[in-house]
Design an enzyme around this catalytic site. Structure first.
Site, short mmCIF file in Angstrom:
data_model
loop_
_atom_site.label_atom_id
_atom_site.label_comp_id
_atom_site.label_asym_id
_atom_site.label_seq_id
_atom_site.Cartn_x
_atom_site.Cartn_y
_atom_site.Cartn_z
N TYR A 144 -21.15 -37.30 8.14
CA TYR A 144 -20.21 -36.12 8.45
C TYR A 144 -20.73 -35.21 9.22
CZ TYR A 144 -16.68 -32.61 7.61
OH TYR A 144 -15.58 -31.59 7.62
N ASP A 239 -27.96 -34.24 13.44
CA ASP A 239 -27.16 -33.15 12.75
C ASP A 239 -28.24 -32.58 11.71
OD1 ASP A 239 -25.65 -31.75 10.96
OD2 ASP A 239 -24.03 -33.40 11.27
N LYS A 267 -25.06 -23.36 8.34
CA LYS A 267 -24.94 -22.21 7.71
C LYS A 267 -26.31 -21.57 7.16
CE LYS A 267 -23.37 -25.85 5.18
NZ LYS A 267 -21.94 -26.71 5.56
N1 HOZ Z 1 -17.75 -30.93 3.08
C1 HOZ Z 1 -18.51 -29.85 2.52
C2 HOZ Z 1 -19.77 -30.45 2.29
N2 HOZ Z 1 -20.18 -31.79 2.85
C3 HOZ Z 1 -17.85 -29.14 1.69
C4 HOZ Z 1 -17.75 -27.62 2.28
C5 HOZ Z 1 -16.98 -26.63 1.29
O1 HOZ Z 1 -16.24 -27.09 0.47
O2 HOZ Z 1 -17.39 -25.51 1.30
#
Ligand code: HOZ
Length: 426
Positions: A144, A239, A267
């Site tokens: 992802y 990534d 982040k």
């Molecule tokens: N899809 C995000 C983790 N791989 C989740 C992000 C979130 O809900 O903060």
């Protein structure tokens, strides 16, 4: 456990926010039940709106590597906030964090701040296309890279969690240059490259996959991708939204000993504030506007609060490599404890771990790609999730997400986690 207030908040949230959440996995849709609403966090703990405490193994999906409310970060944000929350103009702090990151991560001459991992990966692919003059790129099933249109093809994380196969709104055109194949399968990459000779700009990969649970790259796999890219004039994009500054100060490039051409971060660069970044050697980065014509921009990019938070956290991680030794030791202790806890149970378990990224798949076969992850027993995971939550342990609400361990977690917290797991009987 009383969760009345969370239940009330969820009902209210659904009136104004799609599904009651601002990011799909949070909705508990796959594990069942209703999400907890979080009021605050401190160190290793999350506290929900009803005042229940949980040992946190999400840690904001990675960045809280030293735990929540890490005092130097909070103090730095408080101090900075009085001089404005945003300028939309350059600051010295942006130079300082760029210089700091260059001393930590290999292969980086220049870095551009953005606001999320999605933006970082989207910009990295644009840059790779602009640099090579080619359109196509390869991504791996179950990886992802954020929610830009071109990435929403066989993606992990929330799409896997919700079993979304095709995303309405992503046009065939937007995704037509995205080539996909299985993770840990070098021959499949060779085949894609053969079929698209001279047309592939880049391979983008999570060097340790974290969006189908935690899946380590098999020995030689990343090195193989590096060689293919060198041979074919393609760029290798790591990534590192999850692995960056978490596996080591130099991220996966350093930990796994493979150089990428472009690296993306998320982040953690803002210590949990909304930030992302992409970085590369000068030869590549000089194509980014205003130096070159690969356009990318943003008012909030390099935001002073995000920069000061990130600078403070990264500096601590650079100056105290012992944090990484501790994280490794604690997560290995957790892994060993869980293996013992599950011994002799009626269900099979696979635990994958790289550094402080770890996940549990209820499966009798090794988990090395999306297909094997998807064949694991998801209903057992869902029951495990709720059992742990009831026991005061907050895991990602999806079998397709990695757990992130923070250094604020104590051995006692881990013992309690393992004890709770040992009471799970499927
Ligand atoms: N899809 C995000 C983790 N791989 C989740 C992000 C979130 O809900 O903060």
């Amino acid at each position: 456990m009383n969760i009345t207030k969370s239940e009330e908040l969820f009902s209210r949230a659904q009136q104004s926010i799609p599904g009651g959440v601002n990011s799909p996995v949070r909705a508990f849709k796959s594990v069942g039940g209703n999400p907890l609403f979080i009021e605050r966090a401190d160190g290793a703990y999350l506290y929900d709106a009803d005042g229940n405490a949980y040992i946190d193994y999400i840690n904001s999906w990675g960045p809280m590597v030293l735990g929540h409310v890490y005092p130097p970060v909070i103090e730095a944000i408080q101090k900075k906030a009085v001089s404005s929350t945003s300028f939309g103009a350059p600051t010295e702090l942006e130079i300082e964090i760029a210089e700091l990151i260059k001393t930590m991560a290999p292969n980086i001459d220049m870095i551009r701040m953005v606001n999320s991992g999605t933006e970082a990966c989207m910009s990295a692919v644009r840059l790779a296309r602009g640099y090579t003059g080619r359109n196509k790129f390869i991504k791996f099933e179950g990886c992802y890279h954020g929610h830009a249109d071109c990435f929403l093809v066989k993606a992990g994380s929330g799409l896997a969690t919700l079993n979304i196969q095709a995303v309405p709104g992503v046009t065939a055109g937007a995704a037509s240059d995205t080539l996909t194949c299985g993770y840990n399968d070098p021959e499949a990459v060779e085949e894609l490259v053969r079929q698209n000779k001279g047309e592939v700009a880049a391979i983008i990969i999570e060097p340790v996959a974290g969006n189908m649970g935690c899946i380590p790259p098999e020995p030689g796999y990343l090195q193989g991708l590096r060689s293919i890219c060198d041979r074919e004039g393609m760029l290798l994009i790591f990534d590192e939204v999850m692995t960056g500054f978490r596996l080591s100060a130099g991220g996966a490039q350093e930990s796994l000993g493979v150089n990428a051409d472009i690296v993306t971060y998320g982040k953690i660069i803002g210590a949990g504030m909304p930030v992302g970044a992409f970085a590369a050697r000068k030869e590549i980065m000089q194509h980014v506007a205003p130096l070159g014509s690969v356009y990318q921009a943003g008012t909030l990019s390099g935001n002073p609060l995000a920069m000061v938070a990130g600078y403070t956290l990264l500096k601590e991680l650079k100056n105290n490599p012992d944090h990484y030794a501790q994280l490794e030791k604690k997560t290995a202790y957790l892994e060993e404890g869980l293996l013992q806890a599950f011994k002799g149970k009626s269900f099979p378990v696979v635990i994958n771990r790289v550094g402080s990224m770890i996940s549990v798949h209820f499966s009798g076969h090794s988990i090395r790609d999306f297909d094997s992850a998807a064949k694991a027993d998801i209903p057992v995971f869902n029951r495990f999730f709720h059992h742990m939550l009831q026991s005061g342990v907050y895991l990602p609400p999806s079998a397709f997400e990695t757990w992130f361990v923070s250094n604020a977690v104590s051995y006692e917290n881990i013992d309690n986690t393992v004890e709770a797991a040992s009471r799970f009987n499927g």
